[in-house]
Design an enzyme around this catalytic site. Structure first.
Site, PDB file in Angstrom:
ATOM      1  N   SER A 143       0.837  -1.200   0.000  1.00  0.00           N
ATOM      2  CA  SER A 143       0.000   0.000   0.000  1.00  0.00           C
ATOM      3  C   SER A 143       0.876   1.256   0.000  1.00  0.00           C
ATOM      4  O   SER A 143       1.710   1.421  -0.876  1.00  0.00           O
ATOM      5  CB  SER A 143      -0.953  -0.030   1.190  1.00  0.00           C
ATOM      6  N   ASP A 302      -1.956   6.319  -4.212  1.00  0.00           N
ATOM      7  CA  ASP A 302      -0.842   5.620  -3.588  1.00  0.00           C
ATOM      8  C   ASP A 302      -0.357   4.502  -4.514  1.00  0.00           C
ATOM      9  O   ASP A 302      -0.931   4.289  -5.595  1.00  0.00           O
ATOM     10  CB  ASP A 302      -1.248   5.092  -2.207  1.00  0.00           C
ATOM     11  N   ASP A 304      -0.619   1.283  -4.900  1.00  0.00           N
ATOM     12  CA  ASP A 304      -1.536   0.284  -5.459  1.00  0.00           C
ATOM     13  C   ASP A 304      -2.880   0.883  -5.846  1.00  0.00           C
ATOM     14  O   ASP A 304      -3.819   0.161  -6.182  1.00  0.00           O
ATOM     15  CB  ASP A 304      -1.730  -0.890  -4.488  1.00  0.00           C
ATOM     16  N   ASP A 306      -5.435   2.323  -4.409  1.00  0.00           N
ATOM     17  CA  ASP A 306      -6.722   2.170  -3.734  1.00  0.00           C
ATOM     18  C   ASP A 306      -7.077   3.408  -2.916  1.00  0.00           C
ATOM     19  O   ASP A 306      -8.224   3.611  -2.548  1.00  0.00           O
ATOM     20  CB  ASP A 306      -6.771   0.905  -2.869  1.00  0.00           C
TER      21      ASP A 306
END
Length: 576
Positions: A143, A302, A304, A306
């Site tokens: 993340s 960010d 990834d 999400d």
């Protein structure tokens, strides 16, 4: 497990990869060796996450293979082999290799694997699990953690993060496994040849984009005027770039200017100190680009993709929106659009976490929309969607959390920065067409519902006994009740570890949410403080929330509440 035995086992292993042999040689004292080999990384509700490096207490080829084997055993015992597992990954160091090793371990147990042929965002992984009707999904990501980290995130058949029960079962399986160096598989080309592993590619992007139009509320307005909104976007070197651009263009926003220096995936995140859209410093290059392109709205995702952050440019100056503000903007617009379309608002519900501002719930109540509060973690919001679909009682309108995560259309079951950017762009366009911006919209909401202020503080505990010190301080708060905190009169204390709420008169009522090591203090004026420890690190977060009729009063209330609680923290420190 004795760390010395594990260290020696790795040291004597003849097949250990060269880079790990070099790292072993660099561990010259027992303290460093113990840190790398004292147990395995914990497997929690979000999977496994940790620093890259050699040893059982790090993320590497062997610890990834171990958790992949644990997942394989769980899939087999749950009769999920034929449905298979979908795997994707982001831009971090070794993410691609970790995804491939995971695929090979699963394939070695005759489990069907759908492997992304390139890096893709976490929400697209969630979408693919649902599209393939797979048994599970794996996302290789850490993340928004620093560059030294990576992780292994597991998803259930609904496309949401695994439940507490599934996480506990996987952890129990992993507790029996200590043979990470002995895990062997065939090669990836052989599994591809036998079709045990199948690559998935751009067709997944196309399928996702077909669904993204569900997010747009006023399709005609966006189609006619979307090209007039100038958007600056930075993927912060992560996995969001391609899908974000395609999604915005697909629905009608053609003026998207990507920050060139941050457009290429870079595991070192070389232009930022932190690849986190919650950090104002992450927007530095994007703000410069916005001034060049005369962009009024900036998006950042960010690694990834999400989480979504946003900045509103006003007269050349940046105004950073926090997660609570973005969530409220999304909710306010969805309500107005559902009304315009003639929908009954009482048929809808929203879901938010207990550390998210109460402003959204106050707005929802005004329109008869149900609010479902959950523990921190988007998995719990996903569960609310699933339960509502099974009961067919209410329709999902919005899920969000203060940490920059939002979901609008449930064809994904995790927070989705792509969806969020599409809808927030539509709201920015609607504001522009009414000679406003998003700050004006927030001011109008505050005038109607009150001024809310939130603040997040992290308390870290260092040294070998850091975790013990953290737990002692939390125990202090549990065992030392108070009736007032400065000028704030206590209404109730909610202890989620024992699932009880105790009001100022001593009356105890049960809490309906799952047990969790969280404390929340509610005050009579609507303010609150919430304490939530990390599950893997010796630190806890303190969430503050206040509200008042004016912005100045709300800021004063926040300052006073923080000062009063800081005194209590100092008092607990003196005891321990």
């Amino acid at each position: 497990m004795m760390w010395k035995d594990k260290f020696e086992e790795w040291q004597l292993n003849q097949t250990l990869a060269a880079r790990y042999k070099e790292q072993l040689a660099s561990l010259v004292n027992d303290k460093d060796k113990e840190e790398h080999f004292d147990g395995y990384l914990s497997f929690g509700t979000g999977g496994m996450r940790g620093e890259l490096g050699v040893g059982t207490n790090r993320i590497n080829e062997y610890t990834i293979k171990r958790v992949a084997l644990g997942l394989a055993k769980y899939v087999i015992e749950s009769n999920g082999k034929e449905k298979g597992v979908v795997i994707s990954y982001d831009n971090r160091h070794f993410s691609k290799e970790f995804a491939e090793w995971t695929a090979c371990v699963l394939a070695s147990y005759d489990i069907k694997v759908f492997l992304s042929d390139q890096l893709r965002p976490t929400p697209e992984l969630s979408f693919m699990v649902r599209l393939f009707q797979a048994f599970a999904g794996v996302m290789i990501t850490a993340s928004h953690n620093p560059k030294e980290y990576n992780g292994f995130k597991v998803y259930g058949a609904d496309g949401g993060q695994i439940t507490l029960e599934t996480a506990d079962r996987l952890a129990a399986i992993l507790a029996t496994m200590t043979n990470e160096l002995a895990i062997q598989t065939d090669s990836l080309p052989n599994y591809l040849l036998s079709k045990q592993i199948q690559y998935v590619g751009e067709e997944m992007d196309e399928q996702y984009l077909r669904n993204i139009t569900e997010v747009i509320q006023n399709k005609q307005q966006v189609k006619q005027s979307g090209g007039g909104l100038s958007i600056v976007y930075t993927p912060l070197h992560g996995a969001g770039n391609q899908l974000m651009q395609k999604a915005l263009e697909h629905v009608g926003f053609s003026q998207v200017h990507v920050v060139a220096e941050q457009s290429v995936p870079d595991p070192n995140f070389s232009t930022v100190l932190s690849p986190n859209p919650e950090d104002p410093n992450a927007f530095e290059l994007a703000i410069k680009a916005a001034n060049s392109y005369e962009g009024k709205i900036i998006f950042a995702t960010d690694p990834d993709a999400d989480r979504l952050g946003a900045v509103v440019m006003r007269e050349g100056k940046p105004n950073l929106l926090n997660g609570n503000q973005i969530g409220v903007l999304l909710l306010d617009y969805l309500i107005k659009e559902k009304q315009r379309q003639g929908h009954s608002l009482t048929d809808y519900f929203i879901a938010k976490t207990i550390v998210t501002s109460d402003l959204g719930e106050k707005i929802a109540n005004q329109y008869g929309i149900e609010t479902r509060n959950t523990l921190t973690g988007f998995k719990f919001i996903g569960e609310q969607i699933q339960q509502s679909e099974e009961k067919q009682d209410k329709e999902f309108l919005l899920g969000y959390e203060e940490s920059y995560g939002y979901l609008i259309a449930p064809f994904v079951r995790d927070k989705d920065a792509i969806q969020s950017a599409v809808l927030l762009a539509e709201i920015a366009l609607d504001c522009k067409l009414n000679n406003q911006d998003l700050i004006d919209r927030l001011d109008r909401i505050a005038e109607e519902f009150g001024y809310y202020q939130e603040y997040l503080e992290t308390v870290s505990f260092t040294g070998k006994d850091g975790l013990k010190a953290m737990n002692q301080q939390l125990e202090f708060f549990r065992t030392h009740p108070f009736e007032k905190l400065g000028s704030f009169q206590l209404l109730s204390k909610e202890d989620y570890l024992v699932s009880e709420s105790c009001d100022s008169s001593g009356l105890i009522t049960p809490l309906s949410l799952p047990k969790s090591n969280v404390l929340k203090y509610r005050f009579t004026d609507g303010s609150w403080i919430c304490l939530r420890p990390s599950g893997t690190e010796p630190k806890f977060k303190i969430y503050y929330s206040v509200n008042a009729k004016t912005e100045e009063a709300s800021r004063n209330n926040l300052s006073q509440l923080k000062d009063a609680f800081s005194y209590l923290i100092e008092k607990s420190d003196s005891i321990y």
